[in-house]
Write an enzyme that holds these catalytic residues in place. Structure first.
Site, PDB file in Angstrom:
ATOM      1  N   GLY A   3      -0.833  -2.681  -3.521  1.00 36.72           N
ATOM      2  CA  GLY A   3      -1.419  -3.741  -2.696  1.00 36.72           C
ATOM      3  C   GLY A   3      -1.101  -5.114  -3.231  1.00 36.72           C
ATOM      4  N   LYS A  15      -5.067   4.890 -13.144  1.00 33.35           N
ATOM      5  CA  LYS A  15      -6.461   5.299 -13.355  1.00 33.35           C
ATOM      6  C   LYS A  15      -6.918   6.116 -12.177  1.00 33.35           C
ATOM      7  CE  LYS A  15      -7.222   0.745 -15.064  1.00 33.35           C
ATOM      8  NZ  LYS A  15      -7.481  -0.525 -14.466  1.00 33.35           N
ATOM      9  N   THR A  31      -2.055  -6.417   1.038  1.00 34.73           N
ATOM     10  CA  THR A  31      -3.239  -5.670   0.609  1.00 34.73           C
ATOM     11  C   THR A  31      -3.552  -4.526   1.580  1.00 34.73           C
ATOM     12  OG1 THR A  31      -5.476  -5.931  -0.254  1.00 34.73           O
ATOM     13  CG2 THR A  31      -4.979  -7.161   1.754  1.00 34.73           C
ATOM     14  N   ALA A  32      -4.163  -3.480   1.045  1.00 37.62           N
ATOM     15  CA  ALA A  32      -4.403  -2.267   1.841  1.00 37.62           C
ATOM     16  C   ALA A  32      -5.166  -2.562   3.130  1.00 37.62           C
ATOM     17  CB  ALA A  32      -5.175  -1.253   0.995  1.00 37.62           C
ATOM     18  N   MET A  48     -12.430   1.423  -2.336  1.00 39.83           N
ATOM     19  CA  MET A  48     -13.045   2.290  -3.355  1.00 39.83           C
ATOM     20  C   MET A  48     -14.444   2.752  -2.938  1.00 39.83           C
ATOM     21  SD  MET A  48     -11.909  -0.005  -6.645  1.00 39.83           S
ATOM     22  CE  MET A  48     -12.237  -1.561  -5.857  1.00 39.83           C
ATOM     23  N   ASP A  79       0.771   1.517 -11.860  1.00 37.89           N
ATOM     24  CA  ASP A  79      -0.478   2.192 -11.530  1.00 37.89           C
ATOM     25  C   ASP A  79      -0.248   3.407 -10.648  1.00 37.89           C
ATOM     26  OD1 ASP A  79      -2.061   0.436 -12.861  1.00 37.89           O
ATOM     27  OD2 ASP A  79      -2.502  -0.810 -11.116  1.00 37.89           O
ATOM     28  N   PRO A  94       0.780  -1.245   0.000  1.00 36.53           N
ATOM     29  CA  PRO A  94       0.000   0.000   0.000  1.00 36.53           C
ATOM     30  C   PRO A  94       0.809   1.291   0.000  1.00 36.53           C
ATOM     31  CG  PRO A  94      -0.010  -0.993   2.158  1.00 36.53           C
ATOM     32  CD  PRO A  94       0.769  -1.908   1.299  1.00 36.53           C
TER      33      PRO A  94
HETATM   34  N1  SAH Z   1      -4.893  -4.170  -5.134  1.00 35.25           N
HETATM   35  C1  SAH Z   1      -5.068  -3.159  -4.104  1.00 35.25           C
HETATM   36  C2  SAH Z   1      -6.451  -2.520  -4.172  1.00 35.25           C
HETATM   37  C3  SAH Z   1      -6.752  -1.784  -5.453  1.00 35.25           C
HETATM   38  S1  SAH Z   1      -8.340  -1.029  -5.449  1.00 35.25           S
HETATM   39  C4  SAH Z   1      -4.803  -3.773  -2.735  1.00 35.25           C
HETATM   40  O1  SAH Z   1      -4.692  -5.002  -2.611  1.00 35.25           O
HETATM   41  O2  SAH Z   1      -4.670  -3.028  -1.775  1.00 35.25           O
HETATM   42  C5  SAH Z   1      -7.934   0.622  -4.957  1.00 35.25           C
HETATM   43  C6  SAH Z   1      -8.463   0.929  -3.578  1.00 35.25           C
HETATM   44  O3  SAH Z   1      -7.633   0.309  -2.595  1.00 35.25           O
HETATM   45  C7  SAH Z   1      -8.466   2.390  -3.207  1.00 35.25           C
HETATM   46  O4  SAH Z   1      -9.590   3.057  -3.734  1.00 35.25           O
HETATM   47  C8  SAH Z   1      -8.524   2.310  -1.703  1.00 35.25           C
HETATM   48  O5  SAH Z   1      -9.814   1.972  -1.258  1.00 35.25           O
HETATM   49  C9  SAH Z   1      -7.634   1.103  -1.430  1.00 35.25           C
HETATM   50  N2  SAH Z   1      -6.230   1.490  -1.132  1.00 35.25           N
HETATM   51  C10 SAH Z   1      -5.139   1.076  -1.773  1.00 35.25           C
HETATM   52  N3  SAH Z   1      -4.015   1.581  -1.212  1.00 35.25           N
HETATM   53  C11 SAH Z   1      -4.441   2.340  -0.168  1.00 35.25           C
HETATM   54  C12 SAH Z   1      -3.779   3.119   0.812  1.00 35.25           C
HETATM   55  N4  SAH Z   1      -2.435   3.233   0.847  1.00 35.25           N
HETATM   56  N5  SAH Z   1      -4.531   3.769   1.735  1.00 35.25           N
HETATM   57  C13 SAH Z   1      -5.868   3.657   1.738  1.00 35.25           C
HETATM   58  N6  SAH Z   1      -6.552   2.931   0.823  1.00 35.25           N
HETATM   59  C14 SAH Z   1      -5.851   2.275  -0.115  1.00 35.25           C
END
Ligand code: SAH
Length: 264
Positions: free
Chosen positions: A100, A68, A129-130, A182, A46, A23
């Site tokens: 993530g 995006k 993941t976040a 999201m 990304d 993240p």
């Molecule tokens: N593949 C990523 C998620 C992608 S969808 C994962 O596994 O984390 C994108 C969403 O992930 C964002 O809109 C938000 O809701 C969340 N996100 C990703 N990184 C973040 C961060 N550093 N802080 C807060 N939300 C995050």
């Protein structure tokens, strides 16, 4: 699945590696992700990949940004898929770097299917993941004995028809943690539907913006006041919404001793 799961092998020219960058905080990269990053000839990345992680790429590595923003798709997914295959077929080590974990709301599996269908080998390198890392850095455990017995990761992104059609009746257990990815734009409807489904309006709720980055923001409230808090703190994507009693597990005093608040 013949071409998946070969991560212990070298990154060979003509292959793609779908790598989860975590993240934000580069300390959260896996050693495997770091190894692939260091060997890349070209990176297709990304918006969510942090500058700190981009700085680890070899200086000769070519960089293509395909990030995006909500409702502003810079490069269509089909074009991203094609880019990955085209560069692999030119004999490059193609790094597909994603925020993530590539397989959590990341379209990584769609890309892998396309890559493999075109006869190109594809490494899958998981990332943190976040939902997991951002909650830890905010002092929120995803589960806690007698407080939360399950945890759901769910997307708050609306469907193409503008609806947010989620199984609300499965989200009404008081001992369940819910993490919305999201979800900022849909927050008012998410809260309304959760309360309609039976969640207490005093249930703790939190927002984590740019979790694990040096400028991470954490805002805590309840289902009743979260929408107002988003407005007053001007919270924007990328943000996670966390809902559940786990948010109150640590006292304010304990939180200051957790040491998560100074990632530098
Ligand atoms: N593949 C990523 C998620 C992608 S969808 C994962 O596994 O984390 C994108 C969403 O992930 C964002 O809109 C938000 O809701 C969340 N996100 C990703 N990184 C973040 C961060 N550093 N802080 C807060 N939300 C995050």
């Amino acid at each position: 699945m013949k071409n998946i799961g070969i991560n212990k092998q070298a990154f060979i020219a003509g292959e793609v590696a779908l790598v989860g960058a975590g993240p934000g905080d580069a300390d959260l990269l896996t050693i495997q992700a770091f190894r692939f990053i260091k060997q890349a000839d070209i990176v297709i990345y990304d918006r969510l990949v942090s500058d700190e992680i981009m700085a680890l790429l070899p200086s000769a590595c070519e960089k293509i940004y395909v990030g995006k923003k909500q409702a502003e798709h810079r490069v269509p997914q089909d074009a991203i898929n094609q880019l990955l295959v085209d560069h692999a077929k030119l004999g490059k080590k193609v790094l597909r770097l994603k925020g993530g974990d590539p397989f959590v709301f990341g379209r990584g599996s769609e890309e892998a299917i396309f890559i493999l269908a075109h006869g190109v080998a594809c490494h899958i390198v998981p990332g943190m993941t976040a939902a997991s890392a951002c909650t830890s850095y905010a002092g929120i455990p995803l589960t806690h004995r007698q407080v939360s017995r399950s945890c759901t990761f769910i997307t708050g992104n609306v469907q193409d028809n503008g609806a947010l059609d989620l199984p609300w009746h499965t989200l009404n257990d008081a001992q369940q943690t819910i993490v919305f990815y999201m979800g900022i734009k849909s927050l008012p409807i998410i809260i309304e539907q959760l309360i309609n489904a039976g969640r207490d309006k005093n249930t703790p709720a939190a927002l984590i913006r740019k979790g694990t980055h040096a400028d991470q923001q954490v805002v805590k409230g309840t289902l009743s006041n979260l929408v107002a808090l988003v407005k007053s703190h001007k919270i924007k994507p990328p943000s996670l919404i966390v809902i559940g009693n786990v948010i109150d597990v640590f006292s304010t005093q304990q939180m200051t001793n957790l040491g998560y608040f100074s990632p530098n």
